[in-house]
Design a protein around this motif. Structure first.
Motif, PDB file in Angstrom:
ATOM      1  N   ALA A   1       0.735  -0.871  -0.035  1.00 19.01           N
ATOM      2  CA  ALA A   1      -0.123   0.057  -0.022  1.00 19.01           C
ATOM      3  C   ALA A   1       0.917   1.125   0.058  1.00 19.01           C
ATOM      4  N   ASP A   2       2.262   1.115   0.374  1.00 22.37           N
ATOM      5  CA  ASP A   2       3.026   2.344   0.436  1.00 22.37           C
ATOM      6  C   ASP A   2       3.873   1.946  -1.028  1.00 22.37           C
ATOM      7  N   PRO A   3       3.597   3.207  -1.827  1.00 26.08           N
ATOM      8  CA  PRO A   3       4.359   3.120  -3.155  1.00 26.08           C
ATOM      9  C   PRO A   3       5.825   3.095  -3.049  1.00 26.08           C
ATOM     10  N   GLU A   4       6.403   3.524  -2.138  1.00 25.07           N
ATOM     11  CA  GLU A   4       7.912   3.287  -2.231  1.00 25.07           C
ATOM     12  C   GLU A   4       8.233   1.812  -1.612  1.00 25.07           C
ATOM     13  N   ARG A   5       7.502   1.152  -1.031  1.00 27.28           N
ATOM     14  CA  ARG A   5       7.609  -0.146  -0.687  1.00 27.28           C
ATOM     15  C   ARG A   5       7.239  -0.943  -1.685  1.00 27.28           C
ATOM     16  N   ALA A   6       6.412  -0.472  -2.723  1.00 21.61           N
ATOM     17  CA  ALA A   6       6.026  -1.239  -3.816  1.00 21.61           C
ATOM     18  C   ALA A   6       7.000  -1.362  -5.014  1.00 21.61           C
ATOM     19  N   ALA A   7       7.931  -0.465  -4.899  1.00 21.41           N
ATOM     20  CA  ALA A   7       8.932  -0.317  -5.812  1.00 21.41           C
ATOM     21  C   ALA A   7       9.784  -1.570  -6.142  1.00 21.41           C
ATOM     22  N   PRO A   8      10.015  -2.329  -5.012  1.00 21.83           N
ATOM     23  CA  PRO A   8      10.907  -3.911  -5.254  1.00 21.83           C
ATOM     24  C   PRO A   8       9.932  -4.594  -6.068  1.00 21.83           C
ATOM     25  N   VAL A   9       8.640  -4.771  -5.653  1.00 21.76           N
ATOM     26  CA  VAL A   9       7.632  -5.641  -6.024  1.00 21.76           C
ATOM     27  C   VAL A   9       7.608  -5.432  -7.527  1.00 21.76           C
ATOM     28  N   ILE A  10       7.467  -4.122  -8.115  1.00 22.61           N
ATOM     29  CA  ILE A  10       6.985  -3.830  -9.460  1.00 22.61           C
ATOM     30  C   ILE A  10       8.222  -4.117 -10.173  1.00 22.61           C
ATOM     31  N   GLU A  11       9.654  -3.951  -9.832  1.00 21.35           N
ATOM     32  CA  GLU A  11      10.695  -4.339 -10.489  1.00 21.35           C
ATOM     33  C   GLU A  11      11.008  -5.899 -10.701  1.00 21.35           C
ATOM     34  N   SER A  12      10.715  -6.485  -9.569  1.00 23.95           N
ATOM     35  CA  SER A  12      10.722  -7.881  -9.819  1.00 23.95           C
ATOM     36  C   SER A  12       9.796  -8.432 -10.654  1.00 23.95           C
ATOM     37  N   ALA A  13       8.414  -8.054 -10.802  1.00 24.37           N
ATOM     38  CA  ALA A  13       7.263  -8.595 -11.545  1.00 24.37           C
ATOM     39  C   ALA A  13       7.865  -8.168 -12.900  1.00 24.37           C
ATOM     40  N   VAL A  14       8.427  -6.989 -13.161  1.00 26.09           N
ATOM     41  CA  VAL A  14       8.485  -6.461 -14.658  1.00 26.09           C
ATOM     42  C   VAL A  14       9.698  -7.575 -15.061  1.00 26.09           C
ATOM     43  N   GLN A  15      10.739  -7.480 -14.287  1.00 26.46           N
ATOM     44  CA  GLN A  15      11.866  -8.363 -14.860  1.00 26.46           C
ATOM     45  C   GLN A  15      11.524  -9.700 -15.080  1.00 26.46           C
ATOM     46  N   SER A  16      11.034 -10.507 -14.024  1.00 25.34           N
ATOM     47  CA  SER A  16      10.578 -11.795 -14.123  1.00 25.34           C
ATOM     48  C   SER A  16       9.225 -12.152 -14.940  1.00 25.34           C
ATOM     49  N   LEU A  17       8.216 -11.362 -14.585  1.00 23.90           N
ATOM     50  CA  LEU A  17       7.064 -11.821 -15.020  1.00 23.90           C
ATOM     51  C   LEU A  17       6.722 -11.550 -16.410  1.00 23.90           C
ATOM     52  N   LEU A  18       7.522 -10.238 -16.826  1.00 18.61           N
ATOM     53  CA  LEU A  18       7.252  -9.667 -18.294  1.00 18.61           C
ATOM     54  C   LEU A  18       8.353  -9.959 -19.152  1.00 18.61           C
ATOM     55  N   GLY A  19       9.327 -10.616 -18.476  1.00 16.20           N
ATOM     56  CA  GLY A  19      10.497 -11.425 -19.372  1.00 16.20           C
ATOM     57  C   GLY A  19      11.708 -10.023 -19.680  1.00 16.20           C
ATOM     58  N   VAL A  20      11.525  -9.012 -19.117  1.00 16.23           N
ATOM     59  CA  VAL A  20      12.682  -8.217 -19.204  1.00 16.23           C
ATOM     60  C   VAL A  20      13.983  -8.610 -18.910  1.00 16.23           C
ATOM     61  N   SER A  21      13.939  -9.291 -17.615  1.00 17.11           N
ATOM     62  CA  SER A  21      15.315 -10.178 -17.010  1.00 17.11           C
ATOM     63  C   SER A  21      15.879 -10.869 -18.177  1.00 17.11           C
ATOM     64  N   THR A  22      15.276 -11.280 -18.974  1.00 19.00           N
ATOM     65  CA  THR A  22      15.717 -12.476 -20.181  1.00 19.00           C
ATOM     66  C   THR A  22      16.753 -11.720 -20.901  1.00 19.00           C
ATOM     67  N   VAL A  23      16.176 -10.529 -21.302  1.00 14.86           N
ATOM     68  CA  VAL A  23      17.265  -9.587 -22.279  1.00 14.86           C
ATOM     69  C   VAL A  23      18.452  -9.133 -21.482  1.00 14.86           C
ATOM     70  N   GLU A  24      18.310  -8.902 -20.263  1.00 16.11           N
ATOM     71  CA  GLU A  24      19.550  -8.700 -19.291  1.00 16.11           C
ATOM     72  C   GLU A  24      20.388  -9.714 -19.110  1.00 16.11           C
ATOM     73  N   GLN A  25      19.965 -11.033 -19.236  1.00 19.76           N
ATOM     74  CA  GLN A  25      20.287 -12.002 -19.260  1.00 19.76           C
ATOM     75  C   GLN A  25      21.384 -12.248 -20.206  1.00 19.76           C
ATOM     76  N   LEU A  26      20.538 -12.167 -21.452  1.00 27.05           N
ATOM     77  CA  LEU A  26      21.532 -12.306 -22.858  1.00 27.05           C
ATOM     78  C   LEU A  26      22.613 -11.306 -22.782  1.00 27.05           C
ATOM     79  N   ARG A  27      22.538 -10.183 -22.174  1.00 27.47           N
ATOM     80  CA  ARG A  27      23.679  -9.185 -22.207  1.00 27.47           C
ATOM     81  C   ARG A  27      24.735  -9.607 -21.357  1.00 27.47           C
ATOM     82  N   THR A  28      24.368 -10.228 -20.358  1.00 23.12           N
ATOM     83  CA  THR A  28      25.270 -10.774 -19.351  1.00 23.12           C
ATOM     84  C   THR A  28      26.140 -12.000 -19.671  1.00 23.12           C
ATOM     85  N   ASP A  29      25.305 -12.819 -20.381  1.00 24.95           N
ATOM     86  CA  ASP A  29      25.674 -13.834 -21.384  1.00 24.95           C
ATOM     87  C   ASP A  29      26.875 -13.651 -22.138  1.00 24.95           C
ATOM     88  N   LEU A  30      26.505 -12.592 -23.028  1.00 27.47           N
ATOM     89  CA  LEU A  30      27.544 -11.976 -24.157  1.00 27.47           C
ATOM     90  C   LEU A  30      28.640 -11.549 -23.580  1.00 27.47           C
TER      91      LEU A  30
END
Length: 661
Positions: free
Chosen positions: A161-190
């Motif tokens: 309910a606190d927007p500041e505390r929601a930031a980690p949840v939004i980041e985790s969701a965008v990265q894992s749930l929406l597939g953004v982390s896959t792009v970053e993982q590809l950059r790390t692998d390269l």
């Protein structure tokens, strides 16, 4: 993914086996589970996560305890034996085909340890490989970070309910749930690929390896030459010593040396032969004292047997004549009344003639009159004499052979030289043999050393060939590695731009989805006109009707809770995953209007399957009536304050409305 059934056995407050069917129905996604505080609602949520994730599950009652302590404390106090299990059945559609899963996680208290067992069944069949690697397998089906966005309770909603505390949840969701982390993982692998290319210098190492092996080959060649010279020297000396040994052995044999070495053996053989001959002579004497001398009276014995035969036949004929006389008299008496005088005369003449002829064979002088046993003995005498004759001939032959053997041994013993005459030759022969044996051992050692150097040379040669091949390959790959580094840089730059655009696109979609969800749940529809999410900090900003930012403090506690629900709902809508939503006590701090909005606008549409865990104060009679069209199943958790156990009953309701789906 759809949950179909969960079974808790001796888990927490649930004593024995307790099962809930969780399958939704068409147009009715809600599974409503009611219970007072402390009845085990949160335990159900923990059980689902525990079955799926084991030690990684984010169970509410675990706290800072170790996983083993959590399992020990989760066994129902009244359970005997002290063991518990959680079984979850669910289905997942993979490449258009639905697969049925059953995960059975069980454990028992065994002294100081709590061993755990996990069995996974796929389409009804136990899969050992999946059971062993379930922790990795479930990450492909439903990652833990993703599951945390769909399995939540009132405390999680409160924290978001606190927007500041929601930031980690939004980041985790965008990265894992929406597939953004896959792009970053590809950059790390390269990047890792580039680093491997930069530090790889195999061709230089191969050159150093070639130089080292060449040096070892030179050393090996020197050692092989030394070993070869050693073998030649030993062979020369061994040839001379063997020649000298042959000369001594020839002289030793000429002087009767072999007989001298065998004297004890020859004396033992003579003693044994002499004893055997003495025993044979005793046996021959015994045979000669038996029936064997009767062979000298062969003619007399033959005549005796003939007389016995004649007397026996005569006696037999006399007995036959007596019997025939009785028979003839009886026969004549029978025929006298029926036959004519002429016939009777002829019969009588025939019978008398037959008796006279038989009587002529009884005219033998009775000299012996031998008894039946005597006749039997005289008849078997031939067999006895034949056997004794064969035995005697065998014994005589063996005795002759023994006498010949004794004569041969006596001749050999007579040729044995005296010990003092041959002692010098024995010493010479022993010394020559020792020198030969010693040189043969030295030769074997030198040959093994030479063979070892040969094998070492073969291994070094093969290693040198491999090093040359690696060196040549390294030279050819140098340019290739340089191209890999160059192209990886380009690809990483492209992926970075792509990731930024993908993130911005998902953030835009998420902003729209969360804002739409929030407006649907809020009763102050004009309070928030826009919603923005920072792409770097992932903080959430609300924009009011005057285009100014809205301080979260201006929102009531209930409005902030609705904002948290909107955030979770928006994430689920953007992700597009068909995942169940498990919501525990979601209405604690909401007023009646906000509760009604959630019941009417969120719960029936949150997912294709919604597990709603509520107290009697949250989903009351009025809200229950609102939810009934969307409810597929209803359960009530009833706690016994005396036994401290919970049982599951069908139906829901504490007030006037008692509804059983």
């Amino acid at each position: 993914m759809l949950l179909h059934e969960i079974t808790l056995e001796n888990f927490g407050a649930y004593k024995g086996a307790n099962s809930l069917t969780l399958s939704p129905k068409s147009g009715r996604p809600i599974i409503l589970i009611g219970g007072l505080n402390g009845c085990g609602k949160t335990t159900l949520l923990d059980a689902i996560q525990l079955a799926l994730y084991g030690s990684r599950a984010r169970c509410s009652g675990r706290g800072a305890r170790s996983y083993e302590s959590f399992l020990r404390d989760s066994v129902n106090r009244q359970a005997e034996p002290k063991e518990a299990s959680v079984t979850l059945r669910f289905s997942v559609t993979i490449e258009g085909a639905e697969r049925q899963y059953e995960v059975e996680r069980s454990w028992k208290i065994n002294g100081k340890t709590v061993p755990e067992s996990l069995r996974v069944f796929i389409d009804g069949k136990h899969d050992k490989a999946v059971s062993t690697n379930w922790a990795n397998y479930i990450e492909d089906l439903l990652p833990l970070e993703v599951a945390s966005l769909f399995f939540f309770d009132g405390e999680k909603i409160e924290s978001l309910a606190d927007p500041e505390r929601a930031a980690p949840v939004i980041e985790s969701a965008v990265q894992s749930l929406l597939g953004v982390s896959t792009v970053e993982q590809l950059r790390t692998d390269l990047l890792a690929l580039q680093r491997r290319q930069k530090v790889t210098q195999e061709y230089k190492d191969a050159r150093d390896e070639i130089d080292r092996i060449e040096s070892q080959l030179v050393q090996n060649e020197v050692a092989r030459a030394d070993a070869y010279q050693r073998i030649a020297s030993i062979n020369s000396g061994l040839h001379q010593e063997r020649k000298e040994l042959a000369t001594v052995e020839a002289m030793f044999a000429k002087q009767g040396g072999e007989l001298f070495r065998r004297r004890a053996e020859l004396e033992s053989l003579r003693s044994q032969a002499s004893k055997r001959l003495e025993s044979l002579n005793e046996t021959l004497a015994s045979v000669a004292s038996g029936p064997l001398p009767l062979l000298l009276l062969s003619d007399q014995i033959r005549a005796l047997k003939e007389q016995v035969t004649r007397e026996e036949e005569a006696a037999r004929a006399e007995r036959v004549l007596d019997a025939l006389k009785v028979r003839d008299d009886e026969l004549l008496a029978l025929l006298s009344s029926d036959a004519s005088p002429a016939q009777m005369s002829r019969i009588l003449e025939y019978l008398e003639k037959d008796r006279d002829m038989r009587a002529s064979s009884t005219d033998v002088a009775r000299v012996l009159n031998m008894s039946a046993s005597g006749i039997q003995q005289i008849n078997s005498l031939d067999h006895v004499l034949e056997a004794e004759s064969v035995r005697a001939r065998t014994l005589l032959t063996e005795a002759g052979e023994l006498r010949d053997e004794l004569q041969s041994l006596d001749r050999q013993l007579a040729g044995v030289p005296a010990e003092e005459a041959i002692a010098d030759l024995v010493a010479q022969q022993d010394k020559a043999r020792q020198r030969v044996v010693s040189l043969e051992r030295e030769l074997a050692t030198a040959q093994e050393a030479h063979a070892t150097h040969d094998r070492e040379r073969e291994q070094l040669t093969a290693a040198r060939d491999r090093a040359y091949a690696k060196y040549a390959k390294g030279l050819a790959e140098t340019e290739h590695r340089e191209r890999v580094v160059t192209y990886s840089d380009r690809a990483r730059t492209t992926l970075e731009k792509f990731g930024e655009l993908l993130l911005q696109r998902h953030i835009n979609r998420l902003e729209v989805a969360v804002l739409e969800s929030f407006k649907r749940l809020m009763r102050k529809e004009g309070l928030v006109q826009d919603l923005r999410i920072d792409t770097e900090k992932f903080t959430l900003t609300l924009i009011g009707a005057d285009e100014d930012e809205i301080n979260p403090a201006r929102l009531s506690a209930g409005e902030r809770q609705l904002l948290a629900v909107s955030l979770l709902w928006g994430l689920a809508r953007v992700a597009g995953n068909r995942l169940p939503s498990v919501i525990d006590t979601p209405l604690g701090r909401l007023d009646s209007r906000h509760r009604q909005n959630l019941v009417q606008r969120y719960f029936p549409y949150a997912s294709e399957q919604v597990l709603l865990l509520s107290t009697d104060k949250e989903i009351d009679d009025q809200l229950l009536q609102e939810l009934i069209p969307a409810i597929a199943r209803t359960y009530t958790l009833v706690h016994d304050d005396h036994t401290f156990t919970t049982k599951i009953e069908n139906g829901y309701g504490w007030g006037k409305t008692q509804y059983v789906a």
